[in-house]
Design a protein around this motif. Sequence first.
Motif, PDB file in Angstrom:
ATOM      1  N   VAL A 160       0.836  -1.200   0.000  1.00 46.23           N
ATOM      2  CA  VAL A 160       0.000   0.000   0.000  1.00 46.23           C
ATOM      3  C   VAL A 160       0.872   1.251   0.000  1.00 46.23           C
ATOM      4  N   SER A 161       2.015   1.160   0.634  1.00 46.33           N
ATOM      5  CA  SER A 161       2.905   2.331   0.719  1.00 46.33           C
ATOM      6  C   SER A 161       3.319   2.836  -0.654  1.00 46.33           C
ATOM      7  N   ASP A 178      -2.697  -8.987  -5.147  1.00 47.98           N
ATOM      8  CA  ASP A 178      -2.690  -9.191  -3.706  1.00 47.98           C
ATOM      9  C   ASP A 178      -1.989  -7.998  -3.065  1.00 47.98           C
ATOM     10  N   ILE A 179      -2.704  -7.302  -2.203  1.00 51.15           N
ATOM     11  CA  ILE A 179      -2.112  -6.167  -1.499  1.00 51.15           C
ATOM     12  C   ILE A 179      -1.390  -6.684  -0.262  1.00 51.15           C
ATOM     13  N   ALA A 180      -0.161  -6.226  -0.049  1.00 48.78           N
ATOM     14  CA  ALA A 180       0.656  -6.698   1.069  1.00 48.78           C
ATOM     15  C   ALA A 180       0.040  -6.298   2.397  1.00 48.78           C
ATOM     16  N   GLU A 181       0.106  -7.230   3.351  1.00 48.09           N
ATOM     17  CA  GLU A 181      -0.425  -6.982   4.690  1.00 48.09           C
ATOM     18  C   GLU A 181       0.454  -5.981   5.441  1.00 48.09           C
ATOM     19  N   ILE A 182       1.765  -6.137   5.339  1.00 44.98           N
ATOM     20  CA  ILE A 182       2.698  -5.352   6.142  1.00 44.98           C
ATOM     21  C   ILE A 182       3.242  -4.199   5.323  1.00 44.98           C
ATOM     22  N   ASP A 183       3.222  -3.048   5.916  1.00 40.10           N
ATOM     23  CA  ASP A 183       3.740  -1.849   5.269  1.00 40.10           C
ATOM     24  C   ASP A 183       4.807  -1.247   6.168  1.00 40.10           C
ATOM     25  N   ALA A 188       6.167   9.139   7.773  1.00 38.02           N
ATOM     26  CA  ALA A 188       6.481  10.548   8.021  1.00 38.02           C
ATOM     27  C   ALA A 188       7.080  11.224   6.799  1.00 38.02           C
ATOM     28  N   MET A 189       7.680  10.450   5.915  1.00 42.71           N
ATOM     29  CA  MET A 189       8.327  11.008   4.736  1.00 42.71           C
ATOM     30  C   MET A 189       7.384  11.055   3.542  1.00 42.71           C
ATOM     31  N   LEU A 190       6.136  10.644   3.724  1.00 44.93           N
ATOM     32  CA  LEU A 190       5.203  10.546   2.615  1.00 44.93           C
ATOM     33  C   LEU A 190       4.045  11.520   2.790  1.00 44.93           C
ATOM     34  N   LYS A 217      -4.596   3.122   6.128  1.00 47.03           N
ATOM     35  CA  LYS A 217      -4.607   4.441   6.755  1.00 47.03           C
ATOM     36  C   LYS A 217      -3.188   4.972   6.938  1.00 47.03           C
ATOM     37  N   HIS A 218      -3.108   6.278   7.011  1.00 48.33           N
ATOM     38  CA  HIS A 218      -1.847   6.925   7.376  1.00 48.33           C
ATOM     39  C   HIS A 218      -1.600   6.739   8.873  1.00 48.33           C
ATOM     40  N   SER A 219      -0.426   7.116   9.307  1.00 46.00           N
ATOM     41  CA  SER A 219      -0.090   6.957  10.723  1.00 46.00           C
ATOM     42  C   SER A 219      -0.984   7.798  11.624  1.00 46.00           C
ATOM     43  N   ASP A 220      -1.600   8.870  11.075  1.00 48.24           N
ATOM     44  CA  ASP A 220      -2.490   9.711  11.879  1.00 48.24           C
ATOM     45  C   ASP A 220      -3.928   9.204  11.866  1.00 48.24           C
TER      46      ASP A 220
END
Length: 403
Positions: A160-161, A178-183, A188-190, A217-220
Amino acid sequence: MTTPTPVVPFDVIEVILDILAWDYNEPYFRSLEACSLTCHSFLPLCRKRIFASIKVNGTYSRRSNRTNMLSDLLTTAPDIADYVRELHFGITNDDEEYFNGLPEILRRLTNLNSLHLFHHGSGKLDWKGLALPIKDAMACLMSLPTLTSLDLSWIANFPVSALISCTHLQDFHIDFVDIAEIDDTPHAMLPVASILLEGYSFGYEGAIGTKKILEAKHSDGQSIFAFTDLKVFSADCRTLEDMDIPQTLLRRTRQLTRIILHIRHLSFFGLARSIAPSINTLKKLILHINVDSEHTDPLSGLCAELEEMAGRNVLEYLEICVDVEMDMYCKTGDEWGMLDKVLSKSGWSALKRVWLDVVVRSRRRRKDDYLVGVLGTLPQRQFPILSCSKTIDFIFEAREDHV
């Protein structure tokens, strides 16, 4: 006295070149190539059309030298990169090929509007195993401010990243992805603003990936993709789980104008409630139904959903394609007539056209001919009101598709 040479206005020349570019009877742009040789000023005009769309490799074909051809072309004539607006790129996991200057060549395509990435080979390409230089090059293309359309197919573990930087994306399609589970990309840089899509579609094996896109979702905590501005949505659903995904997505919309749904041996139950947020904007509803039993409703519960939509809609166009699968049969009675009764009631003031297309997949058997014949009488037996309507253009067709 000599006759003056007629001067063709520039805008007329542009129209002529556009016609030549869209002439499917003239393969490989031979006419445009000939025009490009007439004078120096014609060269950029013709190149603009000849190189507007480039396809590198095919989906299932063997390894070819087309990546080398692209490298040779843009090395010899670098200015051609400025004309490329659409790239269909078949990716391989051949490290040698990618370390041979291809990533740098791809970075020259700075004016792309549309990008289609797919696996050049059998099965799905594992994005995790892809060479880092090509990943970086693809990330560069997807972050272009000119890129508005992205199509991904036959790819596994796509992160997703990699989509977060597609800030100007408007149309997005996934198929066999297939979308990856782990991102693990540092957010912060995006960019942190949600991407406002206007068109989204998923094909076969795209429902699970769509669910992950909806949840991303984003980190926020802000969603990576927003669907409130979505105008066009298309989905291919083959399982009950698949049907849950489009209904979830539809409930996030507010401005849909067109929906295309293809269901296989499923029901439309819940469709009206899902469409409700966009009921005042939806103008086109296109539905494809696969039927594999003579014991089920050939319209898959659609009439009940339409009845719930009546009176609250601005629908102008309704298209229903019923596909009777090979060696199967379907009902030919009052189940069809329910559609006539629902659409003949008040509550469809904007409806202008209803197109009902019934296709029987056939091996040229007698019972298939009989079924098509019976279905062909449906307008007289089951659609008397729609068939005579002066406000709704009712189009009906029952046909065989010989396999």
